[in-house]
Design a protein around this motif. Structure first.
Motif, PDB file in Angstrom:
ATOM      1  N   PHE A  12      63.810 -29.649   3.172  1.00 31.27           N
ATOM      2  CA  PHE A  12      63.986 -28.531   4.100  1.00 31.27           C
ATOM      3  C   PHE A  12      62.635 -27.943   4.501  1.00 31.27           C
ATOM      4  N   TYR A  13      61.809 -27.606   3.508  1.00 27.39           N
ATOM      5  CA  TYR A  13      60.525 -26.973   3.840  1.00 27.39           C
ATOM      6  C   TYR A  13      59.559 -27.971   4.459  1.00 27.39           C
ATOM      7  N   GLY A  14      59.699 -29.249   4.096  1.00 31.43           N
ATOM      8  CA  GLY A  14      58.863 -30.270   4.732  1.00 31.43           C
ATOM      9  C   GLY A  14      59.169 -30.359   6.219  1.00 31.43           C
ATOM     10  N   LEU A  23      56.489 -18.113  11.462  1.00 29.14           N
ATOM     11  CA  LEU A  23      57.264 -16.933  11.031  1.00 29.14           C
ATOM     12  C   LEU A  23      56.559 -16.207   9.885  1.00 29.14           C
ATOM     13  N   ALA A  24      56.004 -16.983   8.956  1.00 32.19           N
ATOM     14  CA  ALA A  24      55.367 -16.383   7.771  1.00 32.19           C
ATOM     15  C   ALA A  24      54.152 -15.542   8.148  1.00 32.19           C
ATOM     16  N   ARG A  25      53.477 -15.954   9.226  1.00 30.50           N
ATOM     17  CA  ARG A  25      52.244 -15.236   9.598  1.00 30.50           C
ATOM     18  C   ARG A  25      52.457 -14.218  10.701  1.00 30.50           C
ATOM     19  N   LEU A  33      53.660  -6.075   4.175  1.00 32.30           N
ATOM     20  CA  LEU A  33      54.360  -6.290   2.897  1.00 32.30           C
ATOM     21  C   LEU A  33      53.569  -7.236   1.993  1.00 32.30           C
ATOM     22  N   ARG A  34      52.953  -8.223   2.612  1.00 32.82           N
ATOM     23  CA  ARG A  34      52.120  -9.144   1.824  1.00 32.82           C
ATOM     24  C   ARG A  34      50.934  -8.392   1.216  1.00 32.82           C
ATOM     25  N   ALA A  35      50.384  -7.459   1.997  1.00 34.31           N
ATOM     26  CA  ALA A  35      49.267  -6.653   1.480  1.00 34.31           C
ATOM     27  C   ALA A  35      49.740  -5.783   0.320  1.00 34.31           C
ATOM     28  N   VAL A  50      46.709 -16.832  -9.085  1.00 33.83           N
ATOM     29  CA  VAL A  50      47.530 -17.996  -8.751  1.00 33.83           C
ATOM     30  C   VAL A  50      48.701 -17.532  -7.899  1.00 33.83           C
ATOM     31  N   GLU A  51      48.943 -18.247  -6.825  1.00 36.17           N
ATOM     32  CA  GLU A  51      50.150 -17.963  -6.043  1.00 36.17           C
ATOM     33  C   GLU A  51      51.148 -19.102  -6.241  1.00 36.17           C
ATOM     34  N   MET A  52      52.295 -18.778  -6.841  1.00 37.00           N
ATOM     35  CA  MET A  52      53.352 -19.768  -7.087  1.00 37.00           C
ATOM     36  C   MET A  52      54.216 -19.911  -5.830  1.00 37.00           C
ATOM     37  N   GLY A  53      54.446 -21.154  -5.390  1.00 35.50           N
ATOM     38  CA  GLY A  53      55.238 -21.365  -4.169  1.00 35.50           C
ATOM     39  C   GLY A  53      54.504 -20.776  -2.972  1.00 35.50           C
ATOM     40  N   CYS A  54      53.245 -21.177  -2.823  1.00 41.50           N
ATOM     41  CA  CYS A  54      52.359 -20.533  -1.824  1.00 41.50           C
ATOM     42  C   CYS A  54      52.724 -20.900  -0.395  1.00 41.50           C
ATOM     43  N   GLY A  57      50.374 -20.728   2.962  1.00 37.41           N
ATOM     44  CA  GLY A  57      49.173 -19.946   2.642  1.00 37.41           C
ATOM     45  C   GLY A  57      49.068 -18.604   3.347  1.00 37.41           C
ATOM     46  N   ALA A  58      50.218 -18.035   3.707  1.00 38.12           N
ATOM     47  CA  ALA A  58      50.195 -16.765   4.454  1.00 38.12           C
ATOM     48  C   ALA A  58      49.625 -15.597   3.625  1.00 38.12           C
ATOM     49  N   ASN A  59      49.608 -15.742   2.296  1.00 43.47           N
ATOM     50  CA  ASN A  59      49.053 -14.646   1.472  1.00 43.47           C
ATOM     51  C   ASN A  59      47.563 -14.813   1.160  1.00 43.47           C
ATOM     52  N   PHE A  78      55.386 -27.257  -4.358  1.00 39.29           N
ATOM     53  CA  PHE A  78      55.800 -28.642  -4.578  1.00 39.29           C
ATOM     54  C   PHE A  78      56.184 -29.371  -3.288  1.00 39.29           C
ATOM     55  N   THR A  79      56.033 -28.712  -2.134  1.00 41.91           N
ATOM     56  CA  THR A  79      56.409 -29.362  -0.873  1.00 41.91           C
ATOM     57  C   THR A  79      55.161 -29.833  -0.127  1.00 41.91           C
ATOM     58  N   HIS A  80      55.097 -31.146   0.050  1.00 43.31           N
ATOM     59  CA  HIS A  80      53.917 -31.736   0.673  1.00 43.31           C
ATOM     60  C   HIS A  80      53.604 -31.103   2.043  1.00 43.31           C
ATOM     61  N   ASP A 104      55.216 -28.250  -9.716  1.00 48.30           N
ATOM     62  CA  ASP A 104      56.401 -27.403  -9.852  1.00 48.30           C
ATOM     63  C   ASP A 104      55.961 -26.078 -10.476  1.00 48.30           C
ATOM     64  N   ALA A 105      56.218 -25.001  -9.761  1.00 45.04           N
ATOM     65  CA  ALA A 105      55.754 -23.685 -10.214  1.00 45.04           C
ATOM     66  C   ALA A 105      56.415 -23.250 -11.518  1.00 45.04           C
ATOM     67  N   THR A 106      57.542 -23.897 -11.876  1.00 46.34           N
ATOM     68  CA  THR A 106      58.226 -23.452 -13.096  1.00 46.34           C
ATOM     69  C   THR A 106      57.674 -24.114 -14.359  1.00 46.34           C
ATOM     70  N   THR A 120      55.941 -14.899  -3.717  1.00 46.48           N
ATOM     71  CA  THR A 120      56.589 -14.191  -2.605  1.00 46.48           C
ATOM     72  C   THR A 120      57.663 -15.089  -2.001  1.00 46.48           C
ATOM     73  N   PHE A 121      58.875 -14.575  -1.953  1.00 47.93           N
ATOM     74  CA  PHE A 121      60.042 -15.286  -1.425  1.00 47.93           C
ATOM     75  C   PHE A 121      60.271 -16.613  -2.160  1.00 47.93           C
ATOM     76  N   VAL A 122      60.097 -16.593  -3.463  1.00 45.89           N
ATOM     77  CA  VAL A 122      60.223 -17.826  -4.251  1.00 45.89           C
ATOM     78  C   VAL A 122      61.293 -17.703  -5.340  1.00 45.89           C
ATOM     79  N   VAL A 123      61.351 -16.586  -6.072  1.00 46.09           N
ATOM     80  CA  VAL A 123      62.249 -16.551  -7.246  1.00 46.09           C
ATOM     81  C   VAL A 123      63.716 -16.741  -6.855  1.00 46.09           C
ATOM     82  N   MET A 125      64.813 -18.941  -5.092  1.00 52.43           N
ATOM     83  CA  MET A 125      65.078 -20.380  -5.011  1.00 52.43           C
ATOM     84  C   MET A 125      65.184 -21.020  -6.393  1.00 52.43           C
ATOM     85  N   LEU A 126      64.910 -20.256  -7.435  1.00 53.62           N
ATOM     86  CA  LEU A 126      64.825 -20.857  -8.768  1.00 53.62           C
ATOM     87  C   LEU A 126      66.141 -20.692  -9.524  1.00 53.62           C
ATOM     88  N   ALA A 127      66.603 -21.788 -10.146  1.00 51.94           N
ATOM     89  CA  ALA A 127      67.876 -21.743 -10.871  1.00 51.94           C
ATOM     90  C   ALA A 127      67.791 -20.789 -12.059  1.00 51.94           C
TER      91      ALA A 127
HETATM   92  C1  LIG Z   1      60.341 -19.231   1.330  1.00 49.84           C
HETATM   93  S1  LIG Z   1      58.909 -20.200   1.046  1.00 49.84           S
HETATM   94  C2  LIG Z   1      57.700 -18.942   0.669  1.00 49.84           C
HETATM   95  C3  LIG Z   1      56.294 -19.389   0.928  1.00 49.84           C
HETATM   96  C4  LIG Z   1      55.219 -18.330   0.699  1.00 49.84           C
HETATM   97  N1  LIG Z   1      55.254 -17.827  -0.651  1.00 49.84           N
HETATM   98  C5  LIG Z   1      55.360 -17.185   1.679  1.00 49.84           C
HETATM   99  O1  LIG Z   1      55.528 -16.045   1.270  1.00 49.84           O
HETATM  100  O2  LIG Z   1      55.275 -17.448   2.896  1.00 49.84           O
HETATM  101  C6  LIG Z   1      59.225 -20.867  -0.546  1.00 49.84           C
HETATM  102  C7  LIG Z   1      58.163 -21.853  -0.978  1.00 49.84           C
HETATM  103  O3  LIG Z   1      58.314 -22.060  -2.370  1.00 49.84           O
HETATM  104  C8  LIG Z   1      58.164 -23.435  -2.637  1.00 49.84           C
HETATM  105  N2  LIG Z   1      58.859 -23.667  -3.907  1.00 49.84           N
HETATM  106  C9  LIG Z   1      60.140 -23.369  -4.210  1.00 49.84           C
HETATM  107  N3  LIG Z   1      60.404 -23.695  -5.483  1.00 49.84           N
HETATM  108  C10 LIG Z   1      59.266 -24.204  -5.990  1.00 49.84           C
HETATM  109  C11 LIG Z   1      58.900 -24.734  -7.249  1.00 49.84           C
HETATM  110  N4  LIG Z   1      59.783 -24.808  -8.270  1.00 49.84           N
HETATM  111  N5  LIG Z   1      57.638 -25.181  -7.424  1.00 49.84           N
HETATM  112  C12 LIG Z   1      56.741 -25.137  -6.413  1.00 49.84           C
HETATM  113  N6  LIG Z   1      57.023 -24.661  -5.191  1.00 49.84           N
HETATM  114  C13 LIG Z   1      58.277 -24.196  -4.989  1.00 49.84           C
HETATM  115  C14 LIG Z   1      58.745 -24.145  -1.428  1.00 49.84           C
HETATM  116  O4  LIG Z   1      58.217 -25.449  -1.307  1.00 49.84           O
HETATM  117  C15 LIG Z   1      58.272 -23.216  -0.304  1.00 49.84           C
HETATM  118  O5  LIG Z   1      57.009 -23.592   0.157  1.00 49.84           O
END
Ligand SMILES: C[S@@+](CC[C@H](N)C(=O)[O-])C[C@H]1O[C@@H](n2cnc3c(N)ncnc32)[C@H](O)[C@@H]1O
Length: 225
Positions: A12-14, A23-25, A33-35, A50-54, A57-59, A78-80, A104-106, A120-123, A125-127
């Motif tokens: 999906f993100y690819g 949209l992110a920028r 909000l990012r600030a 460290v930014e997890m799920g960056c 690179g909008a942050n 983790f998305t190329h 994988d950020a986890t 940001t906008f990542v948790v 998505m996590l199980a």
């Molecule tokens: C909604 S986007 C948010 C991107 C960015 N943080 C922002 O604020 O614009 C979610 C991002 O998290 C990444 N992502 C989701 N789960 C992840 C994981 N377990 N490990 C690494 N990246 C992950 C996705 O590939 C995607 O790029």
């Protein structure tokens, strides 16, 4: 995240990385909000963040401003396709202290503990968002900061029309739409966002919390003991 969910998220993100980047920028108000999220990290010049799920690179600009030229920003995703856009940006801007890692950020590990971690906008998505927050808290240097920026349904009294619109957005931006969810995806999102915050509050000795966009967007930060 299960293997299927990981593959779906990466597909999906690819596929949507270009649109996501715009949209992110460019979404009005999102930069502010990012600030706020970057402020919640209480960064000092020279820090490593460290930014997890960056994503794309909008942050990064907000983080770079705070750690200065002697600090470091490490973006993990983790998305190329998302990382490819982030890499283009870093090269175009000549940001020598921004490093990217496909992982994988986890379960990513660092040789040296970072001073701060942002997601940001990542948790949502996590199980298991609580497990991820606990891992990130464990990875930090003593006294380090962790901050989360997320959107979920508002709990305010005037919430229903806002939440109706928000639910449509959740389905449109979900890697699997409504497939594979036993419950409505927005309920799953609400629960994950709240679970992550609860885990952060349990691990932190000081927290900050603010709500924006009619209560839909939350910024929570904490100093980890
Ligand atoms: C909604 S986007 C948010 C991107 C960015 N943080 C922002 O604020 O614009 C979610 C991002 O998290 C990444 N992502 C989701 N789960 C992840 C994981 N377990 N490990 C690494 N990246 C992950 C996705 O590939 C995607 O790029």
């Amino acid at each position: 995240m299960s293997g299927d969910a990981t593959a779906a998220a990466q597909r999906f993100y690819g596929r949507w990385a270009d649109l996501y980047d715009v949209l992110a920028r460019r979404t009005p108000g999102l930069g502010h909000l990012r600030a706020r999220a970057a402020d919640a990290l209480a960064l000092d010049p020279g820090d490593t963040v460290v930014e997890m799920g960056c994503g794309t690179g909008a942050n990064f600009q907000h983080l770079r401003e705070r750690v200065g030229p002697t600090g470091r920003v490490i973006g993990v995703d983790f998305t190329h396709g998302m990382l490819a856009r982030a890499r283009n940006r870093v090269e175009r801007e000549g940001w020598r202290n921004v490093h990217l890692l496909r992982a994988d950020a986890t379960d990513v590990e660092f040789r040296e503990p970072p001073d701060a971690i942002l997601a940001t906008f990542v948790v949502g998505m996590l199980a298991d968002p609580a497990a991820a927050v606990n891992r990130w808290a464990d990875a930090l240097a003593p006294g380090g900061h962790l901050a989360l920026l997320d959107a979920a349904q508002t709990t305010r009294w005037f919430g229903w029309p806002v939440n109706r619109a928000f639910r449509g957005l959740v389905v449109a931006s979900s890697p699997t739409g409504t497939d594979g969810y036993e419950r409505a995806p927005w309920s799953v999102l609400d629960e994950r966002v709240e679970t992550a915050r609860r885990a952060l509050r349990e691990r932190a000795d000081e927290t900050t919390h603010s709500e924006h966009a009619l209560g839909v967007v939350r910024v929570t930060g904490g100093r980890i003991e």
